[in-house]
Design a protein around this motif. Sequence first.
Motif, PDB file in Angstrom:
ATOM      1  N   HIS A 278     -26.318  -0.188  14.582  1.00  0.00           N
ATOM      2  CA  HIS A 278     -24.869  -0.120  14.763  1.00  0.00           C
ATOM      3  C   HIS A 278     -24.462   1.343  14.905  1.00  0.00           C
ATOM      4  N   THR A 279     -23.434   1.614  15.677  1.00  0.00           N
ATOM      5  CA  THR A 279     -22.955   2.980  15.862  1.00  0.00           C
ATOM      6  C   THR A 279     -22.449   3.566  14.538  1.00  0.00           C
ATOM      7  N   SER A 280     -22.574   4.868  14.395  1.00  0.00           N
ATOM      8  CA  SER A 280     -22.034   5.548  13.218  1.00  0.00           C
ATOM      9  C   SER A 280     -20.604   6.028  13.475  1.00  0.00           C
ATOM     10  N   THR A 281     -20.033   5.615  14.599  1.00  0.00           N
ATOM     11  CA  THR A 281     -18.658   6.002  14.923  1.00  0.00           C
ATOM     12  C   THR A 281     -17.702   5.405  13.903  1.00  0.00           C
ATOM     13  N   GLN A 282     -16.878   6.258  13.323  1.00  0.00           N
ATOM     14  CA  GLN A 282     -15.883   5.812  12.356  1.00  0.00           C
ATOM     15  C   GLN A 282     -14.687   5.188  13.074  1.00  0.00           C
ATOM     16  N   MET A 283     -14.003   4.296  12.366  1.00  0.00           N
ATOM     17  CA  MET A 283     -12.724   3.780  12.835  1.00  0.00           C
ATOM     18  C   MET A 283     -11.658   4.311  11.880  1.00  0.00           C
ATOM     19  N   GLY A 284     -10.543   4.772  12.459  1.00  0.00           N
ATOM     20  CA  GLY A 284      -9.486   5.331  11.624  1.00  0.00           C
ATOM     21  C   GLY A 284      -9.986   6.567  10.900  1.00  0.00           C
ATOM     22  N   SER A 285      -9.768   6.613   9.596  1.00  0.00           N
ATOM     23  CA  SER A 285     -10.197   7.765   8.796  1.00  0.00           C
ATOM     24  C   SER A 285     -11.670   7.684   8.417  1.00  0.00           C
ATOM     25  N   GLY A 286     -12.291   6.552   8.703  1.00  0.00           N
ATOM     26  CA  GLY A 286     -13.676   6.341   8.294  1.00  0.00           C
ATOM     27  C   GLY A 286     -13.793   5.675   6.938  1.00  0.00           C
ATOM     28  N   HIS A 287     -12.643   5.292   6.361  1.00  0.00           N
ATOM     29  CA  HIS A 287     -12.635   4.636   5.056  1.00  0.00           C
ATOM     30  C   HIS A 287     -12.130   3.214   5.202  1.00  0.00           C
ATOM     31  N   PHE A 288     -12.646   2.332   4.334  1.00  0.00           N
ATOM     32  CA  PHE A 288     -12.263   0.928   4.378  1.00  0.00           C
ATOM     33  C   PHE A 288     -10.819   0.722   3.924  1.00  0.00           C
ATOM     34  N   ALA A 289     -10.243  -0.387   4.355  1.00  0.00           N
ATOM     35  CA  ALA A 289      -8.843  -0.711   4.073  1.00  0.00           C
ATOM     36  C   ALA A 289      -8.517  -0.692   2.587  1.00  0.00           C
ATOM     37  N   GLU A 290      -9.407  -1.197   1.755  1.00  0.00           N
ATOM     38  CA  GLU A 290      -9.105  -1.283   0.324  1.00  0.00           C
ATOM     39  C   GLU A 290      -8.980   0.078  -0.357  1.00  0.00           C
ATOM     40  N   ASP A 291      -9.384   1.152   0.324  1.00  0.00           N
ATOM     41  CA  ASP A 291      -9.195   2.500  -0.238  1.00  0.00           C
ATOM     42  C   ASP A 291      -7.716   2.881  -0.254  1.00  0.00           C
ATOM     43  N   GLY A 292      -6.905   2.235   0.594  1.00  0.00           N
ATOM     44  CA  GLY A 292      -5.454   2.372   0.544  1.00  0.00           C
ATOM     45  C   GLY A 292      -4.898   3.712   0.973  1.00  0.00           C
ATOM     46  N   PHE A 293      -3.659   3.945   0.547  1.00  0.00           N
ATOM     47  CA  PHE A 293      -2.883   5.104   0.981  1.00  0.00           C
ATOM     48  C   PHE A 293      -3.576   6.420   0.641  1.00  0.00           C
ATOM     49  N   GLY A 294      -3.558   7.306   1.627  1.00  0.00           N
ATOM     50  CA  GLY A 294      -4.164   8.621   1.449  1.00  0.00           C
ATOM     51  C   GLY A 294      -5.631   8.658   1.796  1.00  0.00           C
ATOM     52  N   LYS A 295      -6.214   7.487   2.033  1.00  0.00           N
ATOM     53  CA  LYS A 295      -7.640   7.422   2.340  1.00  0.00           C
ATOM     54  C   LYS A 295      -7.904   6.596   3.603  1.00  0.00           C
ATOM     55  N   ALA A 296      -7.392   5.366   3.631  1.00  0.00           N
ATOM     56  CA  ALA A 296      -7.570   4.514   4.807  1.00  0.00           C
ATOM     57  C   ALA A 296      -6.436   4.775   5.807  1.00  0.00           C
ATOM     58  N   SER A 297      -6.696   4.509   7.072  1.00  0.00           N
ATOM     59  CA  SER A 297      -5.650   4.612   8.094  1.00  0.00           C
ATOM     60  C   SER A 297      -4.740   3.392   8.003  1.00  0.00           C
ATOM     61  N   TYR A 298      -3.542   3.519   8.525  1.00  0.00           N
ATOM     62  CA  TYR A 298      -2.598   2.417   8.432  1.00  0.00           C
ATOM     63  C   TYR A 298      -1.624   2.400   9.599  1.00  0.00           C
ATOM     64  N   PHE A 299      -1.044   1.231   9.832  1.00  0.00           N
ATOM     65  CA  PHE A 299       0.110   1.020  10.695  1.00  0.00           C
ATOM     66  C   PHE A 299       1.166   0.418   9.788  1.00  0.00           C
ATOM     67  N   ARG A 300       2.423   0.829   9.955  1.00  0.00           N
ATOM     68  CA  ARG A 300       3.476   0.278   9.112  1.00  0.00           C
ATOM     69  C   ARG A 300       4.757   0.084   9.915  1.00  0.00           C
ATOM     70  N   ASN A 301       5.685  -0.651   9.318  1.00  0.00           N
ATOM     71  CA  ASN A 301       6.961  -0.961   9.975  1.00  0.00           C
ATOM     72  C   ASN A 301       6.742  -1.525  11.381  1.00  0.00           C
ATOM     73  N   LEU A 302       5.863  -2.503  11.486  1.00  0.00           N
ATOM     74  CA  LEU A 302       5.554  -3.094  12.784  1.00  0.00           C
ATOM     75  C   LEU A 302       6.782  -3.811  13.328  1.00  0.00           C
ATOM     76  N   GLU A 303       7.104  -3.512  14.574  1.00  0.00           N
ATOM     77  CA  GLU A 303       8.247  -4.118  15.238  1.00  0.00           C
ATOM     78  C   GLU A 303       7.884  -4.448  16.675  1.00  0.00           C
ATOM     79  N   ILE A 304       8.595  -5.403  17.244  1.00  0.00           N
ATOM     80  CA  ILE A 304       8.452  -5.711  18.664  1.00  0.00           C
ATOM     81  C   ILE A 304       9.812  -5.558  19.325  1.00  0.00           C
ATOM     82  N   VAL A 305       9.797  -5.357  20.626  1.00  0.00           N
ATOM     83  CA  VAL A 305      11.022  -5.314  21.412  1.00  0.00           C
ATOM     84  C   VAL A 305      11.275  -6.730  21.906  1.00  0.00           C
ATOM     85  N   ASP A 306      12.416  -7.307  21.518  1.00  0.00           N
ATOM     86  CA  ASP A 306      12.688  -8.699  21.870  1.00  0.00           C
ATOM     87  C   ASP A 306      13.350  -8.810  23.249  1.00  0.00           C
TER      88      ASP A 306
END
Length: 177
Positions: free
Chosen positions: A102-130
């Motif tokens: 498997h590739t060693s290419t990181q996704m996001g910050s390279g940390h898993f989601a459960e590491d949370g704020f300050g460590k994992a990457s995130y998307f927030r306030n998701l909105e769509i154009v209606d």
Amino acid sequence: MTPSRKSAGGHISWRSNEVWNHIFYRIAIGASISPVSSYASDQFDVTILIWKDPKLGNWWMGYGENNLVGYWPAELFTHLADRATMVEWGGEVVNTRSTGEHTSTQMGSGHFAEDGFGKASYFRNLEIVDSDNSLSSVREVSTLAENTNCYNIKSSYNNDWGTYFYYGGPGRNSKCQ
């Protein structure tokens, strides 16, 4: 192209192609946006808005507050003549297994989601154009991670961040070969 508003803690870049009409030259196509968040330190959000012009049908990209970056001409998206039917947010890594692993290419910050704020990457306030060309908050999202030993995602909702998710991972590791 799908209409979306994205805020991400971390590094975002995009690439140009010959059909992009670039109008805001303070943002270089293919370049990084700064400042960049640091692990367990300062976190920075970037707001990206993509929407369809209801009169001409062009798909526009905005950055930050009221900065039009450019647009994709309507004729490129005949299947989006009326509207988009799906919106996707997240990360993607190409894994050709050219070395048999498997590739060693990181996704996001390279940390898993459960590491949370300050460590994992995130998307927030998701909105769509209606259909009225107004922003509407997204209440529920479906998540997908093909190999959770390499990369993962965790979604949630709160009043401050609306619908959000943490995502990422290191790629190849002792559990991801």
